[in-house]
Scaffold this active site. Structure first.
Site, PDB file in Angstrom:
ATOM      1  N   SER A 144     -41.733   7.527  43.239  1.00 57.16           N
ATOM      2  CA  SER A 144     -41.130   7.544  44.679  1.00 57.16           C
ATOM      3  C   SER A 144     -39.935   8.130  44.536  1.00 57.16           C
ATOM      4  O   SER A 144     -38.892   8.291  43.648  1.00 57.16           O
ATOM      5  CB  SER A 144     -40.905   5.947  44.711  1.00 57.16           C
ATOM      6  OG  SER A 144     -40.280   5.591  45.811  1.00 57.16           O
ATOM      7  N   TYR A 176     -37.938  -1.916  40.825  1.00 58.43           N
ATOM      8  CA  TYR A 176     -39.025  -1.052  41.277  1.00 58.43           C
ATOM      9  C   TYR A 176     -38.685   0.495  41.081  1.00 58.43           C
ATOM     10  O   TYR A 176     -39.041   1.249  40.669  1.00 58.43           O
ATOM     11  CB  TYR A 176     -39.448  -1.256  42.659  1.00 58.43           C
ATOM     12  CG  TYR A 176     -40.241  -0.234  43.160  1.00 58.43           C
ATOM     13  CD1 TYR A 176     -41.491  -0.359  43.017  1.00 58.43           C
ATOM     14  CD2 TYR A 176     -39.922   0.549  44.100  1.00 58.43           C
ATOM     15  CE1 TYR A 176     -42.623   0.643  43.794  1.00 58.43           C
ATOM     16  CE2 TYR A 176     -40.533   1.675  44.943  1.00 58.43           C
ATOM     17  CZ  TYR A 176     -42.059   1.713  44.659  1.00 58.43           C
ATOM     18  OH  TYR A 176     -42.817   2.596  45.288  1.00 58.43           O
TER      19      TYR A 176
HETATM   20  P1  NAP Z   1     -50.486  -0.742  48.311  1.00 60.90           P
HETATM   21  O1  NAP Z   1     -51.122  -0.331  49.999  1.00 60.90           O
HETATM   22  O2  NAP Z   1     -49.857  -1.823  48.302  1.00 60.90           O
HETATM   23  O3  NAP Z   1     -51.793  -0.779  47.458  1.00 60.90           O
HETATM   24  C1  NAP Z   1     -51.442  -0.921  46.094  1.00 60.90           C
HETATM   25  C2  NAP Z   1     -53.033  -0.566  45.268  1.00 60.90           C
HETATM   26  O4  NAP Z   1     -52.687  -0.617  43.842  1.00 60.90           O
HETATM   27  C3  NAP Z   1     -53.978  -1.610  45.698  1.00 60.90           C
HETATM   28  O5  NAP Z   1     -55.198  -0.717  45.461  1.00 60.90           O
HETATM   29  C4  NAP Z   1     -53.969  -2.579  44.570  1.00 60.90           C
HETATM   30  O6  NAP Z   1     -55.062  -3.004  44.536  1.00 60.90           O
HETATM   31  C5  NAP Z   1     -53.696  -1.846  43.545  1.00 60.90           C
HETATM   32  N1  NAP Z   1     -53.150  -2.285  42.415  1.00 60.90           N
HETATM   33  C6  NAP Z   1     -52.206  -3.291  42.289  1.00 60.90           C
HETATM   34  N2  NAP Z   1     -51.434  -3.707  41.135  1.00 60.90           N
HETATM   35  C7  NAP Z   1     -52.691  -3.172  40.097  1.00 60.90           C
HETATM   36  C8  NAP Z   1     -52.845  -3.163  38.859  1.00 60.90           C
HETATM   37  N3  NAP Z   1     -52.095  -4.101  38.188  1.00 60.90           N
HETATM   38  N4  NAP Z   1     -53.875  -2.675  38.444  1.00 60.90           N
HETATM   39  C9  NAP Z   1     -54.854  -1.823  39.124  1.00 60.90           C
HETATM   40  N5  NAP Z   1     -54.564  -1.699  40.555  1.00 60.90           N
HETATM   41  C10 NAP Z   1     -53.449  -2.500  41.100  1.00 60.90           C
HETATM   42  O7  NAP Z   1     -49.526   0.575  47.944  1.00 60.90           O
HETATM   43  P2  NAP Z   1     -49.222   1.927  48.145  1.00 60.90           P
HETATM   44  O8  NAP Z   1     -48.141   1.820  49.287  1.00 60.90           O
HETATM   45  O9  NAP Z   1     -50.355   2.804  48.736  1.00 60.90           O
HETATM   46  O10 NAP Z   1     -48.583   2.431  46.998  1.00 60.90           O
HETATM   47  C11 NAP Z   1     -49.191   3.468  46.212  1.00 60.90           C
HETATM   48  C12 NAP Z   1     -48.232   4.041  45.255  1.00 60.90           C
HETATM   49  O11 NAP Z   1     -47.430   4.824  45.788  1.00 60.90           O
HETATM   50  C13 NAP Z   1     -47.673   3.038  44.281  1.00 60.90           C
HETATM   51  O12 NAP Z   1     -47.420   3.422  43.028  1.00 60.90           O
HETATM   52  C14 NAP Z   1     -46.120   2.954  45.280  1.00 60.90           C
HETATM   53  O13 NAP Z   1     -45.246   2.502  44.108  1.00 60.90           O
HETATM   54  C15 NAP Z   1     -46.051   4.551  45.611  1.00 60.90           C
HETATM   55  N6  NAP Z   1     -45.210   4.522  46.544  1.00 60.90           N
HETATM   56  C16 NAP Z   1     -45.299   4.169  47.974  1.00 60.90           C
HETATM   57  C17 NAP Z   1     -44.303   4.221  48.861  1.00 60.90           C
HETATM   58  C18 NAP Z   1     -44.677   3.616  50.227  1.00 60.90           C
HETATM   59  O14 NAP Z   1     -43.702   3.652  51.057  1.00 60.90           O
HETATM   60  N7  NAP Z   1     -45.950   3.031  50.605  1.00 60.90           N
HETATM   61  C19 NAP Z   1     -43.284   5.175  48.627  1.00 60.90           C
HETATM   62  C20 NAP Z   1     -43.312   5.483  47.277  1.00 60.90           C
HETATM   63  C21 NAP Z   1     -44.061   5.346  46.414  1.00 60.90           C
HETATM   64  P3  NAP Z   1     -55.806  -4.394  45.130  1.00 60.90           P
HETATM   65  O15 NAP Z   1     -56.083  -3.883  46.875  1.00 60.90           O
HETATM   66  O16 NAP Z   1     -57.194  -5.019  44.550  1.00 60.90           O
HETATM   67  O17 NAP Z   1     -54.568  -5.308  45.348  1.00 60.90           O
END
Ligand code: NAP
Length: 259
Positions: free
Chosen positions: A154, A168
């Site tokens: 991130s 985080y």
């Molecule tokens: P999201 O929409 O909240 O989705 C999170 C995903 O991770 C879901 O599929 C969830 O499964 C799964 N998950 C959570 N805890 C888990 C665990 N312990 N074991 C296995 N699966 C797990 O998140 P996102 O925004 O797409 O983020 C994806 C990645 O991008 C993350 O690493 C996040 O830190 C990174 N990121 C996001 C942003 C942003 O602005 N969105 C920015 C920078 C980095 P369930 O559906 O079953 O809950």
């Protein structure tokens, strides 16, 4: 999409595991990967319905996909996830360490050990465990055919996320260092390891912080003046996985609109 594109004659079947593929960036990556000819396994924590919907979409388009529940922070579940993929799809050739969590906005002085442990164990330990299982299968030193790993870090790793979630941000700093170290460890064994560092992206993760509309609040601080989409991050991930990125390893690719 024709099945043929999944396994061209004589070439290695492309098998991709995406952790946290039920929603957001992971789901977008799964869809794009299937279109690019990968047989895809998405893992999820609890949201079986969302994971099944992503799989159904891929199958309807003629691709190959499965969904498996596995908490990446639990070693036995990670081991089982990779064994199930060995059976169902074949040897893994690509891994996207995407599963990640954050919790309610607060200052460091308010954080307890339970929260710190949850964030670090999913974001950091989970990525290590999945990469370990992937390397055991991909490394030429273990008889594997090589592969590629992309860690989802991130922009928070370099911004620090003050007053929101420094825990985080620190977990993503660890992912950057993990990427640099592992990339060098396995570079001569046919495995490339890179990371993407997304900025503010429209997904559900911001609701976990207590502010579902966070992207719209902070987008004015982004030089491009907008939030990004999960598909824009997926495009970068797919490029890093592909042979187009054959000389890139240990790279941290910002996908953050200039932030
Ligand atoms: P999201 O929409 O909240 O989705 C999170 C995903 O991770 C879901 O599929 C969830 O499964 C799964 N998950 C959570 N805890 C888990 C665990 N312990 N074991 C296995 N699966 C797990 O998140 P996102 O925004 O797409 O983020 C994806 C990645 O991008 C993350 O690493 C996040 O830190 C990174 N990121 C996001 C942003 C942003 O602005 N969105 C920015 C920078 C980095 P369930 O559906 O079953 O809950």
């Amino acid at each position: 999409m024709e099945k043929m594109s999944i396994m061209e004659e004589g070439s290695l079947k492309k098998v991709l595991i995406i952790t946290g593929g039920s929603r957001g960036i992971g789901a977008a990556t799964a869809r794009l990967a299937a279109q690019s000819g990968y047989a895809v396994c998405i893992s999820y924590l609890r949201n079986k319905a969302a994971a099944s919907a992503v799989v159904d979409e891929i199958l309807k388009a003629g691709g190959e996909a499965i969904a498996l529940a596995a908490d990446v922070s639990v070693e036995a579940e990670v081991v089982r996830l990779f064994e199930q993929v060995d059976e169902a799809l074949g040897a893994v050739t690509a891994l996207v360490n995407n599963a990640g969590v954050l919790e309610e906005h607060m200052r460091v002085e308010q954080m307890d050990a339970g929260r710190l442990s949850r964030v670090l164990s999913t974001n950091v330990i989970g990525s290590f465990l999945c990469a370990r299982e992937a390397v055991r299968r991909m490394s030429s030193a273990n008889g594997g055919a090589g592969g590629a790993i992309v860690n989802v870090s991130s922009a928070a790793a370099r911004l620090g996320s003050p007053n929101e979630y420094v825990d985080y941000a620190a977990s993503k700093g660890a992912i950057d260092t993990f990427t640099l170290g592992l990339a060098q460890e396995v570079a001569a064994e046919g495995i490339r390891v890179n990371a993407v560092r997304p900025g503010v992206i429209y997904t559900d993760i911001h609701a976990s912080g207590g502010e579902p509309d966070r992207v719209d609040r902070v987008k004015g601080a982004v030089p491009m003046q907008r939030g990004g989409t999960a598909e824009e991050v997926a495009n970068a991930i797919l490029w890093l996985l592909s042979d187009e990125a054959s000389y890139s390893t240990g790279a941290l690719l910002d996908v953050a609109g200039g932030r």
